[in-house]
Design a protein around this motif. Structure first.
Motif, PDB file in Angstrom:
ATOM      1  N   VAL A 162       1.031  -1.624  -0.265  1.00  0.00           N
ATOM      2  CA  VAL A 162      -0.014  -0.133  -0.112  1.00  0.00           C
ATOM      3  C   VAL A 162       0.680   1.543  -0.062  1.00  0.00           C
ATOM      4  O   VAL A 162       0.414   2.186  -0.696  1.00  0.00           O
ATOM      5  N   LYS A 163       2.183   1.616   0.721  1.00  0.00           N
ATOM      6  CA  LYS A 163       2.987   2.494   0.840  1.00  0.00           C
ATOM      7  C   LYS A 163       2.976   2.459  -0.394  1.00  0.00           C
ATOM      8  O   LYS A 163       3.956   3.694  -1.068  1.00  0.00           O
ATOM      9  N   ALA A 164       3.352   2.134  -1.394  1.00  0.00           N
ATOM     10  CA  ALA A 164       4.037   1.888  -2.557  1.00  0.00           C
ATOM     11  C   ALA A 164       3.119   2.012  -3.322  1.00  0.00           C
ATOM     12  O   ALA A 164       3.455   3.037  -4.707  1.00  0.00           O
ATOM     13  N   ALA A 165       2.215   1.608  -3.095  1.00  0.00           N
ATOM     14  CA  ALA A 165       0.743   1.972  -3.889  1.00  0.00           C
ATOM     15  C   ALA A 165       0.659   3.589  -4.209  1.00  0.00           C
ATOM     16  O   ALA A 165       0.425   4.838  -4.722  1.00  0.00           O
ATOM     17  N   LEU A 166       0.965   4.226  -2.644  1.00  0.00           N
ATOM     18  CA  LEU A 166       0.857   5.709  -2.388  1.00  0.00           C
ATOM     19  C   LEU A 166       2.317   6.527  -3.456  1.00  0.00           C
ATOM     20  O   LEU A 166       1.510   7.481  -3.606  1.00  0.00           O
ATOM     21  N   PRO A 319      -3.933  -3.117  -3.486  1.00  0.00           N
ATOM     22  CA  PRO A 319      -2.776  -1.931  -2.979  1.00  0.00           C
ATOM     23  C   PRO A 319      -3.496  -0.508  -3.634  1.00  0.00           C
ATOM     24  O   PRO A 319      -3.470   0.386  -2.912  1.00  0.00           O
ATOM     25  N   ALA A 320      -3.034  -0.518  -4.921  1.00  0.00           N
ATOM     26  CA  ALA A 320      -3.581   0.703  -6.273  1.00  0.00           C
ATOM     27  C   ALA A 320      -4.736   1.279  -5.752  1.00  0.00           C
ATOM     28  O   ALA A 320      -4.768   2.168  -5.293  1.00  0.00           O
ATOM     29  N   VAL A 321      -6.088   0.202  -5.429  1.00  0.00           N
ATOM     30  CA  VAL A 321      -7.432   0.727  -5.448  1.00  0.00           C
ATOM     31  C   VAL A 321      -7.143   1.221  -3.572  1.00  0.00           C
ATOM     32  O   VAL A 321      -8.116   2.498  -3.451  1.00  0.00           O
ATOM     33  N   LEU A 322      -6.539   0.624  -2.873  1.00  0.00           N
ATOM     34  CA  LEU A 322      -6.795   1.198  -1.402  1.00  0.00           C
ATOM     35  C   LEU A 322      -5.813   2.287  -0.912  1.00  0.00           C
ATOM     36  O   LEU A 322      -6.427   3.573  -0.314  1.00  0.00           O
ATOM     37  N   ALA A 323      -4.632   2.564  -1.804  1.00  0.00           N
ATOM     38  CA  ALA A 323      -4.069   3.711  -1.838  1.00  0.00           C
ATOM     39  C   ALA A 323      -4.627   4.939  -2.362  1.00  0.00           C
ATOM     40  O   ALA A 323      -5.341   5.688  -1.413  1.00  0.00           O
ATOM     41  N   ALA A 324      -5.126   4.857  -3.586  1.00  0.00           N
ATOM     42  CA  ALA A 324      -6.313   5.893  -4.125  1.00  0.00           C
ATOM     43  C   ALA A 324      -6.876   6.478  -3.284  1.00  0.00           C
ATOM     44  O   ALA A 324      -7.371   7.478  -2.565  1.00  0.00           O
ATOM     45  N   ALA A 325      -7.773   5.355  -2.279  1.00  0.00           N
ATOM     46  CA  ALA A 325      -9.195   5.300  -0.949  1.00  0.00           C
ATOM     47  C   ALA A 325      -8.848   6.058   0.160  1.00  0.00           C
ATOM     48  O   ALA A 325      -8.777   7.105   0.354  1.00  0.00           O
ATOM     49  N   TRP A 326      -7.586   5.889   0.240  1.00  0.00           N
ATOM     50  CA  TRP A 326      -6.977   6.624   1.157  1.00  0.00           C
ATOM     51  C   TRP A 326      -6.419   7.802   0.968  1.00  0.00           C
ATOM     52  O   TRP A 326      -6.221   8.694   1.649  1.00  0.00           O
ATOM     53  N   LEU A 327      -5.803   8.222  -0.326  1.00  0.00           N
ATOM     54  CA  LEU A 327      -5.490   9.418  -0.269  1.00  0.00           C
ATOM     55  C   LEU A 327      -6.497  10.720  -0.580  1.00  0.00           C
ATOM     56  O   LEU A 327      -6.829  11.717  -0.367  1.00  0.00           O
TER      57      LEU A 327
END
Length: 492
Positions: A162-166, A319-327
């Motif tokens: 997830v950090k890498a996707a962020l 993780p890319a979907v979760l990172a976009a949601a987190w941002l």
């Protein structure tokens, strides 16, 4: 607002001390922490507890006391973080862990005008009730963040993938993220209510759309997935998407959001609300995910028994979907500023015939849209071919600010004339030359003489090969007999 105060304090605190913390980490040994280091860790814990106390005071209505406690806690965190960078043996990861935890604590809290025991912004209720004024379209991160009673932030593990996707969203994928955000804001009034009815968080909708299509309603993948949320045809049919008077409703934003929400809820029920497995099933296929998971729905997506059996695309997708949601929920905390977009829906009635392409030309960069309005007009009118002229009196969906821009720029004056002239331009059609006539090949015969070999015969022909002559004559082992008559191609 207290929330914004917290963000203003936290962001420079963590960003300012990163170089020092990394240097300290590089010089750190593996021994027992020293007394100074333990003292810094104690201050860190105390600052974290102070932040929680400020939260409780805010919920109790003691806003002044809450602000004072919050300020003291963040000052303590800032000072301890700064000293960590100059203290041998201090582990910076502890400070980043606290930062992550405080981000999760602040979800829905420290915000004036909100019920601090809820994650629902009051303006969301207005949107759900069908009101579409500017006040009912709040900043994106102030939306429902619950997934079936659980905070979405608590379901997103801040692990390596997830950090890498962020980092990818904040660097290489940043243009796609920003475009997706702008596109989504204009589609929000159609898509978000579908998720809200299904008790799903808006951030998840944005994360999936950002990764799938970037908010391009007419996107089609190489595998045939279509629409803003990229449904395969068979899956779309299962959830009510299909052909409607020649229009594929996978391209309809509201219909696709409804179908997507139904699909996710179906899979969440199967995987016992395991969000990562559900997102993985959406990308890699629910059948495959069910076979891998079996009866243990509590298993982590990152468990090698699951993770190692998935395609690289699915391993990257979740993780890319979760990172976009987190941002979407925490842009300020990652030095990210989404553009301000007035996504309130509106409509225009054409005063003269025009296509979406012509409207794009005459609207230009109205309301500060530097990239033009073509994508937005297509997204909001998915059933229309952008090159086909619509008649006078046709009603088109547009963002509210474009109602005035249309009246000012596209009803009279030079711009609609220019737009029509460009749209009506005739491009010469060049006819392709006729294909060359097929070469008719005629064979001739040749009588083998003394001293001939298959190689020498082919060499004299200059247009064939040993293999071709052997096949034409059924020769085995290339053996020739004097007086034998061979069929040879008639070379030009």
């Amino acid at each position: 607002m207290l929330l914004r105060s917290a963000v203003r304090f936290l962001r420079p605190v963590l960003l300012a001390v990163v170089p020092g913390l990394i240097a300290a980490c590089a010089s750190t040994g593996g021994g027992k922490p020293s007394a100074p280091v333990n003292g810094l860790y104690a201050e860190l814990d105390q600052a974290s507890k102070g932040y929680e106390s400020a939260l409780q005071q805010s919920r109790a209505g003691a806003m002044e006391a809450s602000q004072l406690t919050l300020t003291r806690s963040l000052d303590q965190l800032k000072e301890a973080s700064a000293r960590c960078g100059n203290t041998p043996g201090c582990d910076p990861q502890r400070f980043f862990s606290v930062f992550d935890r405080l981000l999760r604590l602040k979800d829905g809290d420290f915000d004036d005008g909100m019920d601090l025991n809820s994650d629902v912004d009051p303006s969301q209720a207005a949107l759900a009730a069908g009101k579409t004024g500017a006040a009912s379209l709040p900043a994106a991160q102030r939306s429902v963040t619950l997934l079936h009673g659980q905070k979405l932030s608590e379901l997103i593990a801040m692990n390596g993938p997830v950090k890498a996707a962020l980092e990818m969203w904040l660097t290489q994928w940043r243009p796609q993220l920003m475009d997706a955000y702008v596109n989504y804001q204009y589609l929000r009034h159609e898509m978000w209510p579908q998720y809200q009815k299904a008790d799903l968080p808006e951030a998840l909708l944005f994360g999936i759309m950002a990764k799938e299509s970037g908010g391009k309603v007419h996107a089609v993948s190489r595998s045939g997935a279509a629409g803003p949320l990229q449904f395969m045809y068979g899956t779309g049919m299962r959830f009510g998407l299909g052909m409607d008077n020649g229009f594929d409703t996978r391209f309809d934003p509201a219909a696709s959001a409804r179908a997507n929400a139904e699909y996710l809820n179906e899979q969440l029920a199967i995987f016992n609300n395991n969000l990562e497995l559900t997102i993985g099933a959406y990308n890699g296929g629910e059948g495959r995910m069910r076979r891998l998971v079996g009866a243990d729905t509590s298993v982590s997506f990152y468990d090698p028994r699951i993770y190692n059996q998935l395609s690289q695309e699915t391993r990257d997708y979740v993780p890319a979907v979760l990172a976009a949601a987190w941002l979407f929920l925490h842009p300020d905390s990652y030095n990210l500023r989404f553009p301000r977009v007035d996504g309130v829906p509106g409509s225009i009635t054409l005063q003269q015939p025009a296509s979406l392409s012509e409207l794009t030309v005459c609207l230009g960069s109205a309301d500060g849209m530097g990239d033009g309005w073509f994508r937005t007009l297509r997204n909001l009118n998915p059933r229309l071919d952008p090159q086909v002229t619509q008649p006078t009196g046709a009603q088109l969906q547009v963002p509210k600010p474009l109602e005035r821009a249309y009246a000012a720029r596209c009803v009279g004056g030079p711009w609609p004339i220019l737009a029509h002239d460009l749209h009506s331009a005739v491009v010469p059609v060049v006819e392709a030359p006729p294909p060359p006539a097929p070469v008719v090949r005629r064979d001739r015969s040749y009588k083998v003489r003394r001293g001939d070999t298959l190689v020498s015969i082919v060499r004299n022909l200059h247009c064939s090969s040993v293999q071709e002559i052997a096949e034409m004559n059924g020769l085995k082992h290339h053996h020739l007999a004097i007086g034998q008559v061979l069929k040879l191609p008639a070379c030009q």
